[in-house]
Write a protein that holds these residues in place. Structure first.
Motif, PDB file in Angstrom:
ATOM      1  N   GLY A   1      -2.928 -35.894  68.380  1.00 44.48           N
ATOM      2  CA  GLY A   1      -3.662 -34.757  67.854  1.00 44.48           C
ATOM      3  C   GLY A   1      -4.919 -34.386  68.602  1.00 44.48           C
ATOM      4  N   SER A   2      -5.162 -35.008  69.737  1.00 49.54           N
ATOM      5  CA  SER A   2      -6.405 -34.764  70.473  1.00 49.54           C
ATOM      6  C   SER A   2      -6.373 -33.432  71.217  1.00 49.54           C
ATOM      7  CB  SER A   2      -6.674 -35.897  71.465  1.00 49.54           C
ATOM      8  OG  SER A   2      -6.875 -37.115  70.792  1.00 49.54           O
ATOM      9  N   LEU A   3      -7.558 -32.876  71.441  1.00 45.92           N
ATOM     10  CA  LEU A   3      -7.737 -31.653  72.210  1.00 45.92           C
ATOM     11  C   LEU A   3      -8.500 -31.999  73.487  1.00 45.92           C
ATOM     12  CD1 LEU A   3      -7.648 -28.540  72.525  1.00 45.92           C
ATOM     13  CD2 LEU A   3      -9.817 -28.475  71.237  1.00 45.92           C
ATOM     14  N   ILE A   4      -7.884 -31.757  74.633  1.00 47.74           N
ATOM     15  CA  ILE A   4      -8.499 -32.091  75.923  1.00 47.74           C
ATOM     16  C   ILE A   4      -9.004 -30.806  76.560  1.00 47.74           C
ATOM     17  CG2 ILE A   4      -8.208 -33.267  78.122  1.00 47.74           C
ATOM     18  CD1 ILE A   4      -5.743 -34.647  76.991  1.00 47.74           C
ATOM     19  N   THR A   5     -10.310 -30.736  76.786  1.00 50.06           N
ATOM     20  CA  THR A   5     -10.919 -29.540  77.373  1.00 50.06           C
ATOM     21  C   THR A   5     -11.658 -29.844  78.678  1.00 50.06           C
ATOM     22  OG1 THR A   5     -12.923 -29.851  76.054  1.00 50.06           O
ATOM     23  CG2 THR A   5     -11.184 -28.451  75.112  1.00 50.06           C
ATOM     24  N   LYS A   6     -11.614 -31.100  79.133  1.00 49.13           N
ATOM     25  CA  LYS A   6     -12.286 -31.470  80.371  1.00 49.13           C
ATOM     26  C   LYS A   6     -11.551 -32.659  80.986  1.00 49.13           C
ATOM     27  CE  LYS A   6     -15.587 -34.394  77.864  1.00 49.13           C
ATOM     28  NZ  LYS A   6     -17.008 -34.654  77.562  1.00 49.13           N
ATOM     29  N   ASP A   7     -11.896 -32.989  82.220  1.00 51.04           N
ATOM     30  CA  ASP A   7     -11.240 -34.091  82.911  1.00 51.04           C
ATOM     31  C   ASP A   7     -11.429 -35.403  82.151  1.00 51.04           C
ATOM     32  OD1 ASP A   7     -10.670 -32.179  84.764  1.00 51.04           O
ATOM     33  OD2 ASP A   7     -11.702 -33.156  86.434  1.00 51.04           O
ATOM     34  N   VAL A   8     -10.406 -36.269  82.264  1.00 50.15           N
ATOM     35  CA  VAL A   8     -10.434 -37.582  81.617  1.00 50.15           C
ATOM     36  C   VAL A   8     -10.468 -38.644  82.706  1.00 50.15           C
ATOM     37  CG1 VAL A   8      -9.181 -39.188  80.133  1.00 50.15           C
ATOM     38  CG2 VAL A   8      -9.168 -36.739  79.600  1.00 50.15           C
ATOM     39  N   PRO A   9     -11.442 -39.556  82.680  1.00 53.12           N
ATOM     40  CA  PRO A   9     -11.514 -40.578  83.725  1.00 53.12           C
ATOM     41  C   PRO A   9     -10.397 -41.605  83.619  1.00 53.12           C
ATOM     42  CG  PRO A   9     -13.333 -40.807  82.156  1.00 53.12           C
ATOM     43  CD  PRO A   9     -12.560 -39.613  81.743  1.00 53.12           C
ATOM     44  N   ALA A  10     -10.119 -42.265  84.723  1.00 47.26           N
ATOM     45  CA  ALA A  10      -9.096 -43.315  84.761  1.00 47.26           C
ATOM     46  C   ALA A  10      -9.434 -44.409  83.755  1.00 47.26           C
ATOM     47  CB  ALA A  10      -9.003 -43.896  86.165  1.00 47.26           C
ATOM     48  N   GLY A  11      -8.412 -44.872  83.046  1.00 45.33           N
ATOM     49  CA  GLY A  11      -8.563 -45.985  82.125  1.00 45.33           C
ATOM     50  C   GLY A  11      -9.248 -45.662  80.813  1.00 45.33           C
ATOM     51  N   ALA A  12      -9.624 -44.406  80.608  1.00 49.75           N
ATOM     52  CA  ALA A  12     -10.330 -44.032  79.381  1.00 49.75           C
ATOM     53  C   ALA A  12      -9.409 -44.106  78.169  1.00 49.75           C
ATOM     54  CB  ALA A  12     -10.893 -42.631  79.513  1.00 49.75           C
ATOM     55  N   LYS A  13      -9.998 -44.475  77.024  1.00 50.21           N
ATOM     56  CA  LYS A  13      -9.295 -44.425  75.741  1.00 50.21           C
ATOM     57  C   LYS A  13     -10.043 -43.426  74.875  1.00 50.21           C
ATOM     58  CE  LYS A  13      -7.471 -49.138  75.877  1.00 50.21           C
ATOM     59  NZ  LYS A  13      -7.389 -50.439  75.160  1.00 50.21           N
ATOM     60  N   MET A  14      -9.367 -42.307  74.563  1.00 46.59           N
ATOM     61  CA  MET A  14     -10.058 -41.214  73.905  1.00 46.59           C
ATOM     62  C   MET A  14      -9.201 -40.616  72.803  1.00 46.59           C
ATOM     63  SD  MET A  14     -11.801 -39.385  77.251  1.00 46.59           S
ATOM     64  CE  MET A  14     -13.247 -38.823  76.366  1.00 46.59           C
ATOM     65  N   VAL A  15      -9.857 -39.978  71.848  1.00 48.40           N
ATOM     66  CA  VAL A  15      -9.155 -39.371  70.721  1.00 48.40           C
ATOM     67  C   VAL A  15     -10.047 -38.294  70.114  1.00 48.40           C
ATOM     68  CG1 VAL A  15     -10.018 -41.001  68.983  1.00 48.40           C
ATOM     69  CG2 VAL A  15      -7.793 -39.898  68.627  1.00 48.40           C
ATOM     70  N   GLY A  16      -9.429 -37.321  69.439  1.00 48.62           N
ATOM     71  CA  GLY A  16     -10.210 -36.414  68.603  1.00 48.62           C
ATOM     72  C   GLY A  16     -10.332 -34.993  69.093  1.00 48.62           C
ATOM     73  N   ARG A  17     -10.959 -34.194  68.217  1.00 49.84           N
ATOM     74  CA  ARG A  17     -11.284 -32.789  68.471  1.00 49.84           C
ATOM     75  C   ARG A  17     -12.716 -32.549  67.993  1.00 49.84           C
ATOM     76  NH1 ARG A  17      -6.550 -28.837  68.213  1.00 49.84           N
ATOM     77  NH2 ARG A  17      -4.727 -30.116  68.631  1.00 49.84           N
ATOM     78  N   PRO A  18     -13.721 -32.650  68.838  1.00 51.45           N
ATOM     79  CA  PRO A  18     -13.640 -32.817  70.291  1.00 51.45           C
ATOM     80  C   PRO A  18     -13.281 -34.252  70.698  1.00 51.45           C
ATOM     81  CG  PRO A  18     -15.909 -32.824  69.615  1.00 51.45           C
ATOM     82  CD  PRO A  18     -15.106 -32.495  68.374  1.00 51.45           C
ATOM     83  N   LEU A  19     -12.803 -34.358  71.911  1.00 47.39           N
ATOM     84  CA  LEU A  19     -12.372 -35.643  72.446  1.00 47.39           C
ATOM     85  C   LEU A  19     -13.565 -36.582  72.610  1.00 47.39           C
ATOM     86  CD1 LEU A  19      -9.552 -36.670  73.429  1.00 47.39           C
ATOM     87  CD2 LEU A  19     -10.312 -36.135  75.741  1.00 47.39           C
ATOM     88  N   HIS A  20     -13.411 -37.832  72.165  1.00 44.57           N
ATOM     89  CA  HIS A  20     -14.480 -38.810  72.343  1.00 44.57           C
ATOM     90  C   HIS A  20     -13.888 -40.187  72.635  1.00 44.57           C
ATOM     91  CE1 HIS A  20     -13.425 -38.935  68.046  1.00 44.57           C
ATOM     92  NE2 HIS A  20     -13.693 -40.236  68.124  1.00 44.57           N
ATOM     93  N   THR A  21     -14.667 -41.025  73.258  1.00 44.62           N
ATOM     94  CA  THR A  21     -14.212 -42.353  73.679  1.00 44.62           C
ATOM     95  C   THR A  21     -14.124 -43.291  72.488  1.00 44.62           C
ATOM     96  OG1 THR A  21     -15.225 -42.045  75.850  1.00 44.62           O
ATOM     97  CG2 THR A  21     -14.709 -44.301  75.196  1.00 44.62           C
ATOM     98  N   ILE A  22     -13.073 -44.133  72.495  1.00 51.84           N
ATOM     99  CA  ILE A  22     -12.916 -45.178  71.496  1.00 51.84           C
ATOM    100  C   ILE A  22     -12.893 -46.535  72.189  1.00 51.84           C
ATOM    101  CG2 ILE A  22     -11.717 -43.718  69.828  1.00 51.84           C
ATOM    102  CD1 ILE A  22      -9.075 -44.904  70.807  1.00 51.84           C
ATOM    103  N   GLU A  23     -13.132 -47.584  71.426  1.00 55.01           N
ATOM    104  CA  GLU A  23     -13.110 -48.931  72.011  1.00 55.01           C
ATOM    105  C   GLU A  23     -11.677 -49.383  72.272  1.00 55.01           C
ATOM    106  OE1 GLU A  23     -15.642 -50.687  72.982  1.00 55.01           O
ATOM    107  OE2 GLU A  23     -17.069 -49.165  72.343  1.00 55.01           O
TER     108      GLU A  23
END
Length: 210
Positions: free
Chosen positions: A188-210
């Motif tokens: 369900g995430s919305l990606i509006t910008k580049d995502v770095p290698a190895g990142a774990k992200m989720v949400g709207r807006p997208l944010h980093t998770i552990e």
């Protein structure tokens, strides 16, 4: 009818078996990661042995279906199968729509029902596109990625190797140039910008998770 052996036994196995059968293959048997289920039956197909049993023999002339969702395991198994002379054919469901100007690698790509790959896009080896995925034009999907159902990847995006995109992810055309290798994007995430290698992200807006 062409025969294919399925590797990995789990929740995703019957989904991949359905795809193979829709592409005209007969399931010759299953292999589990260990010997605990050898001789038993799963979804009507006999479990012939473990991965160790499989790779102890020549695989020349045999075709294999990799049913696991884990990108790194799938890549490892593809390399082992090819080294032993086997093949991992790409499977495209008859209802999928693949542009005449798209390129799908011939090794281990699985494209599920009602999925679209638009013009000038590329799908790399060992990548899984589940149902109702849309890969927009001029987009590159790397090797051994997993794109879950209902995901839309916008145009002009470079999705690097072993990326996981959860159900219903939306990546905006023209705003996302790169999703880095081994990135994990939750459902369900919305990606509006580049995502770095190895990142774990989720949400709207997208944010980093552990």
């Amino acid at each position: 009818m062409k025969q294919i052996y399925a590797l990995g036994i789990g929740h995703n196995t019957p989904v991949m078996i359905d795809l193979a059968m829709s592409c005209g293959y007969e399931i010759a048997g299953l292999y589990h990661y260990d010997s605990s289920r050898t001789g038993s039956v799963d979804h009507g197909f006999k479990i012939l042995g473990s991965f160790e049993d499989l790779f102890a023999q020549s695989l020349l002339g045999k075709s294999f279906l990799l049913t696991m969702g884990d990108n790194s395991i799938r890549e490892e198994l593809i390399l082992k199968i090819l080294a032993k002379g086997g093949s991992v054919p790409s499977l495209i469901h008859p209802t999928a729509v693949i542009s005449n100007f798209a390129t799908v690698d011939e090794c281990g790509v699985y494209i599920s029902p009602f999925t679209y790959v638009q013009a000038d896009s590329y799908i790399g080896r060992g990548t899984i596109l589940l149902s109702h995925v849309n890969i927009s034009h001029t987009t590159h999907i790397g090797s051994c990625c997993f794109v879950a159902g209902g995901t839309h990847v916008g145009a002009y995006t470079n999705v690097e190797d072993q990326v996981f995109l959860g159900q219903g992810v939306l990546s905006i055309s023209g705003k996302v140039k790169k999703i880095g290798h081994h990135a994990y994007i939750g459902a369900g995430s919305l990606i509006t910008k580049d995502v770095p290698a190895g990142a774990k992200m989720v949400g709207r807006p997208l944010h980093t998770i552990e």
